[in-house]
Design an enzyme around this catalytic site. Structure first.
Site, PDB file in Angstrom:
ATOM      1  N   GLU A 193      25.550  80.616  -2.839  1.00 28.87           N
ATOM      2  CA  GLU A 193      24.959  81.460  -3.891  1.00 28.87           C
ATOM      3  C   GLU A 193      23.438  81.417  -3.836  1.00 28.87           C
ATOM      4  OE1 GLU A 193      27.403  81.087  -7.783  1.00 28.87           O
ATOM      5  OE2 GLU A 193      27.833  79.324  -6.582  1.00 28.87           O
TER       6      GLU A 193
ATOM      7  N   THR B 174      36.765  97.775   4.557  1.00 30.24           N
ATOM      8  CA  THR B 174      35.699  98.744   4.296  1.00 30.24           C
ATOM      9  C   THR B 174      35.797  98.988   2.795  1.00 30.24           C
ATOM     10  OG1 THR B 174      37.116 100.667   4.642  1.00 30.24           O
ATOM     11  CG2 THR B 174      35.924  99.856   6.578  1.00 30.24           C
ATOM     12  N   HIS B 175      34.690  99.175   2.133  1.00 32.88           N
ATOM     13  CA  HIS B 175      34.667  99.295   0.662  1.00 32.88           C
ATOM     14  C   HIS B 175      35.274  98.058  -0.012  1.00 32.88           C
ATOM     15  CE1 HIS B 175      34.098 103.677   1.454  1.00 32.88           C
ATOM     16  NE2 HIS B 175      34.992 103.434   2.412  1.00 32.88           N
TER      17      HIS B 175
ATOM     18  N   GLN C 167      -7.521  85.956   1.383  1.00 33.32           N
ATOM     19  CA  GLN C 167      -7.206  84.542   1.186  1.00 33.32           C
ATOM     20  C   GLN C 167      -5.830  84.400   0.530  1.00 33.32           C
ATOM     21  OE1 GLN C 167     -10.218  81.525   0.095  1.00 33.32           O
ATOM     22  NE2 GLN C 167      -9.229  81.479  -1.907  1.00 33.32           N
TER      23      GLN C 167
ATOM     24  N   TYR D 126     -13.414  91.688   6.687  1.00 35.51           N
ATOM     25  CA  TYR D 126     -12.790  90.697   5.810  1.00 35.51           C
ATOM     26  C   TYR D 126     -13.079  90.994   4.344  1.00 35.51           C
ATOM     27  CZ  TYR D 126     -11.780  86.209   3.567  1.00 35.51           C
ATOM     28  OH  TYR D 126     -11.277  85.236   2.749  1.00 35.51           O
TER      29      TYR D 126
ATOM     30  N   SER E 175      32.009  71.099 -11.368  1.00 38.43           N
ATOM     31  CA  SER E 175      31.557  71.516 -12.683  1.00 38.43           C
ATOM     32  C   SER E 175      31.661  70.320 -13.610  1.00 38.43           C
ATOM     33  CB  SER E 175      32.444  72.654 -13.190  1.00 38.43           C
ATOM     34  OG  SER E 175      32.402  72.698 -14.606  1.00 38.43           O
TER      35      SER E 175
ATOM     36  N   ASN F   1     -14.392  83.585   8.834  1.00 40.28           N
ATOM     37  CA  ASN F   1     -13.516  84.757   8.947  1.00 40.28           C
ATOM     38  C   ASN F   1     -12.690  84.737  10.230  1.00 40.28           C
ATOM     39  OD1 ASN F   1     -14.730  85.418   6.581  1.00 40.28           O
ATOM     40  ND2 ASN F   1     -15.924  87.155   7.384  1.00 40.28           N
TER      41      ASN F   1
ATOM     42  N   ASN G  31      32.437  74.714  -6.477  1.00 41.61           N
ATOM     43  CA  ASN G  31      31.552  75.880  -6.445  1.00 41.61           C
ATOM     44  C   ASN G  31      30.737  75.961  -5.156  1.00 41.61           C
ATOM     45  OD1 ASN G  31      32.369  76.654  -9.023  1.00 41.61           O
ATOM     46  ND2 ASN G  31      30.813  75.365 -10.001  1.00 41.61           N
TER      47      ASN G  31
ATOM     48  N   LYS H 206      -1.796  83.647   2.274  1.00 47.24           N
ATOM     49  CA  LYS H 206      -1.110  82.458   2.774  1.00 47.24           C
ATOM     50  C   LYS H 206       0.105  82.050   1.971  1.00 47.24           C
ATOM     51  CE  LYS H 206      -5.564  81.229   4.400  1.00 47.24           C
ATOM     52  NZ  LYS H 206      -6.082  82.455   3.718  1.00 47.24           N
TER      53      LYS H 206
ATOM     54  N   SER I  47      -8.916  77.602  -2.069  1.00 47.69           N
ATOM     55  CA  SER I  47      -7.618  77.777  -1.420  1.00 47.69           C
ATOM     56  C   SER I  47      -7.121  76.467  -0.830  1.00 47.69           C
ATOM     57  CB  SER I  47      -7.715  78.845  -0.324  1.00 47.69           C
ATOM     58  OG  SER I  47      -8.757  78.525   0.594  1.00 47.69           O
TER      59      SER I  47
ATOM     60  N   LYS J   4      36.980  72.935 -10.677  1.00 44.21           N
ATOM     61  CA  LYS J   4      36.023  73.813  -9.998  1.00 44.21           C
ATOM     62  C   LYS J   4      35.454  73.195  -8.738  1.00 44.21           C
ATOM     63  CE  LYS J   4      34.456  77.388 -11.200  1.00 44.21           C
ATOM     64  NZ  LYS J   4      33.615  77.724 -12.341  1.00 44.21           N
TER      65      LYS J   4
END
Ligand code: ARG
Length: 470
Positions: free
Chosen positions: A301, A166-167, A333, A328, A288, A121, A296, A336, A34, A294
């Site tokens: 995003e 709304t919506h 391990q 343990y 772009s 441990n 962007n 992480k 690790s 463009k």
């Protein structure tokens, strides 16, 4: 490290070679190691070892000279790591054994005494808690910085009227400041989740040893205090098998990233030429290579996208932990990498959002124009009929619906209907109704607690500064 470091077979691990004739296969070493990622908490590992060593000395478990040598050696190792002069070896599996093995090179046999009354441990649980604790603090201050930017935008745009949706359909006019403060509330709840997680995390596992505690007369309160923990954990089995703190961090991170992605989505929509509500600065926009016009919102995003990863990191560790018996297991391990990835992703997303919002330009003219579209003040006519004509709300709703239909048929705004036209629907309507039809009047009238009126926003800004920025 035991004294049995010499072995007939030099390949066998120096750490547990006493019982082994052969070293691990290449694949075993690869799956077992690790160090590639846990070297990230070298500073916490060394801090834990130093606290443990000081306690062993003060409890008379190891000699002071050995303790002094160990402390010096650990400091040297920290320096070597920070100077990029330390060679991490995957044959030594993890950060704990890399440090200990180097310590032996520096101070000789005394190094072997450091591992008295502890195990990897409790060591790994301690290191990881310390690392997550530092991360919780960093996230909290990052979110505080983001809130500061949003609160100042809310203050400067308290009177800016925009459509509330709304919506994603125009609903009622709201103020831009109010919209910013909605996110300030969300990030405030996020911060409280990180703070709550920190409080529950802050118990020291060190001295729980492998799982059962130890027969040495250690002082766990001393090491807990040295490492800034409130107490030692109360149950050694729980202490070495608990990863709730990692899961809590990941769940709070996932929720925060969801908030960031909702905000990012709004930025993407608001930046489109169809909306044109805001403009991101050049430093947070991209062009772009083929379409010169463009501009962007890539950063927004990507913030929107990265929530997916953090949700994945949470799921990954939830599934790893599910069904693990006490205490343990090596599965742990694998705790992480999802936490590291989530922490990096969250930190980057907070920084990107803070950068974008601190340089955003708000197009107040466009917002006001959009606020008036979609008959957004229809509810204000209904409320007027209730207030002035004493109509039941349901009847007022009906009257307003007929007025909306009339305006829609004529292709005009509600305030462009003449009084005579309105009176064909409801004869009680008077000139006074025009006073509630502007978007400013509509937003300004919503003074109920938590409502969108500019005076409320300014009041909430003052309170938010007290609640969040102190
Ligand atoms: N590298 C290990 C981990 O991250 C440390 C604990 C190893 N303990 C053990 N009994 N093998 O979990």
């Amino acid at each position: 490290m035991t004294d049995k470091t010499s072995n007939n077979n030099p390949e066998a691990s120096a750490m547990w070679g006493g019982r082994f004739d052969q070293g691990p296969s290449e694949i075993m070493e690869k799956i077992n190691a690790s160090i590639g990622f846990d070297k990230r908490f070298y500073a916490q590992d060394i801090a834990g070892s130093k606290a443990h060593c000081a306690m062993l000395v003060s409890q008379g478990i190891i000699a002071k000279e050995d303790g002094d040598a160990i402390q010096k050696g650990l400091d040297q190792i920290k320096g070597e790591i920070e100077a990029g002069q330390f060679t991490f070896k995957s044959s030594l599996e993890d950060i704990h054994m890399n440090v200990e093995s180097r310590l032996k090179e520096i101070v000789g046999d005394a190094a072997g005494r450091l591992h008295t009354a502890r195990s990897r441990n409790d060591q790994v649980a301690t290191d990881f808690k310390l690392w997550v604790r530092d991360t919780l603090d960093a996230v909290d201050s990052g979110l505080k910085g983001l809130q500061a930017v949003l609160i100042s935008l809310a203050e400067s745009q308290a009177h800016t009227v925009m459509p509330g949706f709304t919506h994603l359909q125009t609903a009622q006019p709201v103020t831009f400041g109010h919209h910013m403060l909605a996110y300030v509330e969300m990030f405030g709840r996020d911060r409280s989740r990180f703070i709550g997680a920190r409080k529950r995390l802050n118990e020291s596992p060190l001295g729980s040893a492998a799982l059962a505690g130890t027969s040495f007369p250690i002082d766990r309160h001393q090491t807990a205090e040295a490492l800034g923990f409130a107490y030692p954990t109360r149950n050694s089995l729980d202490a070495v098998s608990d990863r709730d703190f990692a899961l809590e961090f990941l769940s709070a991170a996932a929720i925060t990233n969801i908030h960031l992605s909702r905000m990012a989505e709004e930025i993407v929509i608001w930046c489109s030429s169809q909306f044109g509500f805001v403009r991101l600065s050049d430093s947070f926009s991209t062009g772009s290579s083929i379409m010169p016009q463009k501009r962007n919102p890539d950063a927004a995003e990507l913030v929107r996208a990265k929530a997916g990863r953090v949700i994945g990191n949470l799921n990954s560790l939830l599934v790893t932990m599910k069904g693990l018996p006490l205490a343990y297991s090596k599965d742990m391990q694998d705790d992480k990498e999802p936490v590291f990835e989530a922490a990096d992703t969250l930190g980057l997303c907070i920084a990107a959002m803070t950068g974008m919002m601190s340089e955003v330009t708000v197009n107040a003219g466009r917002l006001k124009e959009a606020a008036g579209n979609g008959f957004s003040t229809a509810t204000d006519i209904a409320d007027w009929c209730v207030r002035v004509l004493n109509m039941p709300f349901r009847d007022a709703h009906h009257v307003t619906g007929a007025l909306v239909k009339m305006a829609e048929d004529k292709g005009c705004l509600l305030e462009e209907l003449s009084l005579e036209e309105m009176q064909t629907v409801e004869k009680g309507i008077t000139e006074d109704v025009y006073n509630v039809l502007s978007v400013e009047a509509s937003a300004g009238s919503r003074v109920s607690y938590g409502g969108t009126a500019p005076e409320n926003v300014l009041q909430q800004v003052a309170e938010a500064k007290e609640r969040f920025l102190k």
